[in-house]
Design a protein around this motif. Structure first.
Motif, mmCIF file in Angstrom:
data_model
loop_
_atom_site.group_PDB
_atom_site.id
_atom_site.type_symbol
_atom_site.label_atom_id
_atom_site.label_comp_id
_atom_site.label_asym_id
_atom_site.label_seq_id
_atom_site.Cartn_x
_atom_site.Cartn_y
_atom_site.Cartn_z
ATOM 1 N N PRO A 9 0.755 -1.220 0.142
ATOM 2 C CA PRO A 9 0.008 0.116 0.226
ATOM 3 C C PRO A 9 0.772 1.277 -0.098
ATOM 4 O O PRO A 9 0.442 2.292 -0.605
ATOM 5 C CB PRO A 9 -0.821 -0.257 1.279
ATOM 6 N N GLU A 10 1.999 1.093 0.622
ATOM 7 C CA GLU A 10 2.719 2.482 0.512
ATOM 8 C C GLU A 10 3.153 2.939 -0.920
ATOM 9 O O GLU A 10 3.016 4.154 -1.291
ATOM 10 C CB GLU A 10 4.341 2.240 1.393
ATOM 11 N N LEU A 59 0.276 4.556 -2.513
ATOM 12 C CA LEU A 59 0.040 6.122 -2.173
ATOM 13 C C LEU A 59 0.980 6.954 -3.118
ATOM 14 O O LEU A 59 0.508 7.842 -3.751
ATOM 15 C CB LEU A 59 0.404 6.148 -0.760
ATOM 16 N N HIS A 112 -2.390 12.035 -9.217
ATOM 17 C CA HIS A 112 -3.245 13.424 -8.543
ATOM 18 C C HIS A 112 -2.423 14.639 -8.845
ATOM 19 O O HIS A 112 -3.468 15.376 -9.419
ATOM 20 C CB HIS A 112 -3.206 13.126 -7.027
ATOM 21 N N ARG A 114 6.551 7.291 9.674
ATOM 22 C CA ARG A 114 6.584 6.636 8.569
ATOM 23 C C ARG A 114 5.562 7.296 7.660
ATOM 24 O O ARG A 114 5.588 7.303 6.445
ATOM 25 C CB ARG A 114 5.985 5.213 8.721
ATOM 26 N N THR A 164 -14.667 4.691 -2.892
ATOM 27 C CA THR A 164 -13.350 4.465 -2.258
ATOM 28 C C THR A 164 -12.670 5.662 -2.347
ATOM 29 O O THR A 164 -11.750 6.199 -1.574
ATOM 30 C CB THR A 164 -12.607 3.184 -2.692
ATOM 31 N N LEU A 186 -7.815 12.348 -2.751
ATOM 32 C CA LEU A 186 -6.629 12.126 -2.145
ATOM 33 C C LEU A 186 -7.348 11.787 -0.777
ATOM 34 O O LEU A 186 -6.746 10.811 -0.103
ATOM 35 C CB LEU A 186 -6.023 13.106 -1.996
ATOM 36 N N LEU A 200 -8.034 8.155 0.037
ATOM 37 C CA LEU A 200 -6.866 7.268 -0.455
ATOM 38 C C LEU A 200 -5.990 7.171 0.648
ATOM 39 O O LEU A 200 -5.400 6.139 1.124
ATOM 40 C CB LEU A 200 -6.267 8.011 -1.534
ATOM 41 N N LEU A 201 -5.701 8.209 1.330
ATOM 42 C CA LEU A 201 -4.805 8.475 2.423
ATOM 43 C C LEU A 201 -5.392 7.500 3.452
ATOM 44 O O LEU A 201 -4.911 6.852 4.171
ATOM 45 C CB LEU A 201 -4.670 9.734 2.897
ATOM 46 N N LEU A 241 -7.308 4.911 3.361
ATOM 47 C CA LEU A 241 -7.146 3.643 3.066
ATOM 48 C C LEU A 241 -5.580 3.165 3.398
ATOM 49 O O LEU A 241 -5.319 2.213 4.201
ATOM 50 C CB LEU A 241 -7.324 3.175 1.585
ATOM 51 N N HIS A 242 -4.576 4.161 2.900
ATOM 52 C CA HIS A 242 -3.310 3.915 3.310
ATOM 53 C C HIS A 242 -3.088 3.869 4.888
ATOM 54 O O HIS A 242 -2.413 3.006 5.033
ATOM 55 C CB HIS A 242 -2.635 4.994 2.859
ATOM 56 N N LEU A 243 -3.714 4.541 5.552
ATOM 57 C CA LEU A 243 -3.426 4.546 6.983
ATOM 58 C C LEU A 243 -3.932 3.302 7.532
ATOM 59 O O LEU A 243 -3.460 2.527 8.290
ATOM 60 C CB LEU A 243 -4.422 5.420 7.797
ATOM 61 N N LEU A 275 -4.132 0.445 5.945
ATOM 62 C CA LEU A 275 -3.401 -0.612 5.599
ATOM 63 C C LEU A 275 -1.874 -0.791 6.163
ATOM 64 O O LEU A 275 -1.354 -1.641 6.097
ATOM 65 C CB LEU A 275 -3.087 -0.443 3.994
ATOM 66 N N SER A 276 -1.485 0.265 6.497
ATOM 67 C CA SER A 276 0.065 0.358 6.945
ATOM 68 C C SER A 276 0.035 0.423 8.464
ATOM 69 O O SER A 276 1.210 0.658 8.837
ATOM 70 C CB SER A 276 0.885 1.353 6.102
ATOM 71 N N SER A 277 -0.999 0.249 9.191
ATOM 72 C CA SER A 277 -0.873 0.116 10.447
ATOM 73 C C SER A 277 0.034 1.314 11.193
ATOM 74 O O SER A 277 1.127 0.979 11.927
ATOM 75 C CB SER A 277 -0.379 -1.109 11.172
ATOM 76 N N LEU A 278 -0.237 2.543 10.983
ATOM 77 C CA LEU A 278 0.642 3.678 11.460
ATOM 78 C C LEU A 278 0.271 3.930 12.916
ATOM 79 O O LEU A 278 -0.853 3.600 13.256
ATOM 80 C CB LEU A 278 0.056 4.772 10.769
ATOM 81 N N LEU A 290 -6.618 12.491 7.511
ATOM 82 C CA LEU A 290 -6.117 12.214 8.898
ATOM 83 C C LEU A 290 -7.386 12.174 9.608
ATOM 84 O O LEU A 290 -7.837 11.598 10.478
ATOM 85 C CB LEU A 290 -5.267 13.133 9.220
#
Lengths: 234, 234
Positions: free
Chosen positions: A87-88, A91, A98, A170, B65, B91, B94-95, B97-99, B101-104, B179
């Motif tokens: 997923p990174e 983005l 975009h 990150r 999405t 965007l 998207l962000l 989903l990104h969050l 997905l990447s367990s921030l 966010l």
DNA sequence: ACCACTGTATGGTCCGACCATATGGAGACA
DNA sequence: TGTCTCCATATGGTCGGACCATACAGTGGT
């Protein structure tokens, strides 16, 4: 206003395709799936998760649009849905798309970079490690040896990325990666316009020295000066 | 079934759902669809484009999405798929989903918010408009009148988003939107943990006053204090 | 005026069928 | 034995229809 927990919380039952998304996300996060791995077939996933194939397909379409998987019909080892990017990376591509399609101005991008890099530089000065310093030195050496502007920019990106990763955040590092990838052509153009890389090289040395010395203020100042020099118009 | 295969049928390069996507994108680009407009129903679109409803749904899921449309079942004027954002705003989710997905970690998210909001607050103090001030006042009033924590957080998001938009940087504003959406549940939990919204309300008033007065330093300080109070552990 | 019930339009889900594509293997052939 | 051809099969791609869930718009009774 009342803040006592009333006991009831709206348990939003996820839609079926969201179940599928969540499942795949979990498997990626848990490293059960590596880039290049093949996902189970649509029919099999549907049975495993007790949802219809339609729902599985909707989830896969979303992931495909995001650039996380790629679907290929047929019967070979490359057929089926394959994880093509974590997923990174998604983005990054999306941000690039975009930027290409939308009206984001270079000013907005450079401003965001400035924000991230100043913050990162400050943290880098505090938490720098020998390993990161070595990476930065390698990047600097590669920049000096670069035969083309494109090559120079590539290693320049490495240099700045290392600093971003030193922020220990990150999300910032990923955003930075995305921005650099998105504006790569623009960066090349900017270097061409400068006509020389001497100033940039001097800037880099200054940034490196400040971080190596653990001098926050100097690091932030050096980064600010560097970006202002590289993108004077933005 | 027999088909009179009288000749060669042109191979459609794009998949069916891509046709639907292209069609909707074109209508948005041509300004036939404005934000808030309702799209035709899934069945109607399927007939218009001569594709199956399944394909229409796959396209709508992608757009959903991406944060371009929002779907709502039922029969009222708000039902159906509604254009909630032009693709430039895509965007956001998207962000999000990104969050997911990447367990921030929450620290990383709050840190990033801190960075963006401090920057935005400084710019907001310099470029505030009557319209933005009115939006902020509305958000504050809604927060005061909120009956539930979730409602409070929702209007709190409005308030902070207004400030982010005042930064004049759409990339930052979009990131901020993402966010906030991504950590909404966490924000609700955080308010519950505080047990009261009094401190937060006082913070908001302070931020508003500083921005209205055009006092950069005070605005940045107020924002910093607010975030530190709201997320003490992060 | 108000409220409860029902009709209806819409999205949400599922199923089964068939089409399109690409491989792997079986069998024909030199 | 090597190679070519053809077909079975697995997989995604598309379709149409059925039914459920939801939420508003009437409708009718009170």
């Amino acid at each position: 206003m009342e803040t006592q927990d009333s006991g009831w919380r709206p348990v939003r039952r996820a839609r079926a395709f969201e179940d599928v998304l969540a499942q795949i996300e979990r498997r990626i996060a848990d490293d059960e799936l590596a880039v290049g791995d093949r996902l189970p077939g649509e029919r099999q996933m549907a049975e495993q998760l007790q949802v219809s194939r339609s729902s599985v397909r909707e989830a896969l379409r979303v992931l495909e649009t995001l650039g996380v998987v790629s679907s290929q019909a047929g019967r070979g080892p490359d057929a089926g849905a394959v994880l093509i990017s974590r997923p990174e990376g998604a983005l990054t591509d999306l941000l690039r798309l975009h930027l290409g399609l939308s009206s984001l101005s270079m000013r907005e991008v450079v401003e965001t970079r400035m924000m991230i890099e100043r913050w990162s530089a400050a943290h880098a000065a505090d938490h720098v490690t020998a390993e990161h310093l070595a990476r930065m030195r390698t990047a600097l050496a590669n920049m000096a040896a670069a035969a083309t502007v494109a090559e120079f920019v590539e290693h320049d990106t490495d240099f700045h990325l290392t600093i971003a990763e030193l922020s220990g955040n990150r999300l910032l590092a990923a955003t930075m990666r995305a921005l650099r990838a998105a504006v790569q052509e623009y960066a090349i153009e900017a270097v061409h316009r400068l006509g020389t890389t001497e100033g940039l090289t001097a800037d880099h040395m200054e940034i490196y020295d400040a971080i190596a010395a653990g001098d926050r203020e100097a690091a932030v100042a050096a980064v600010s000066a560097h970006l202002a020099r590289a993108y004077p118009t933005a």
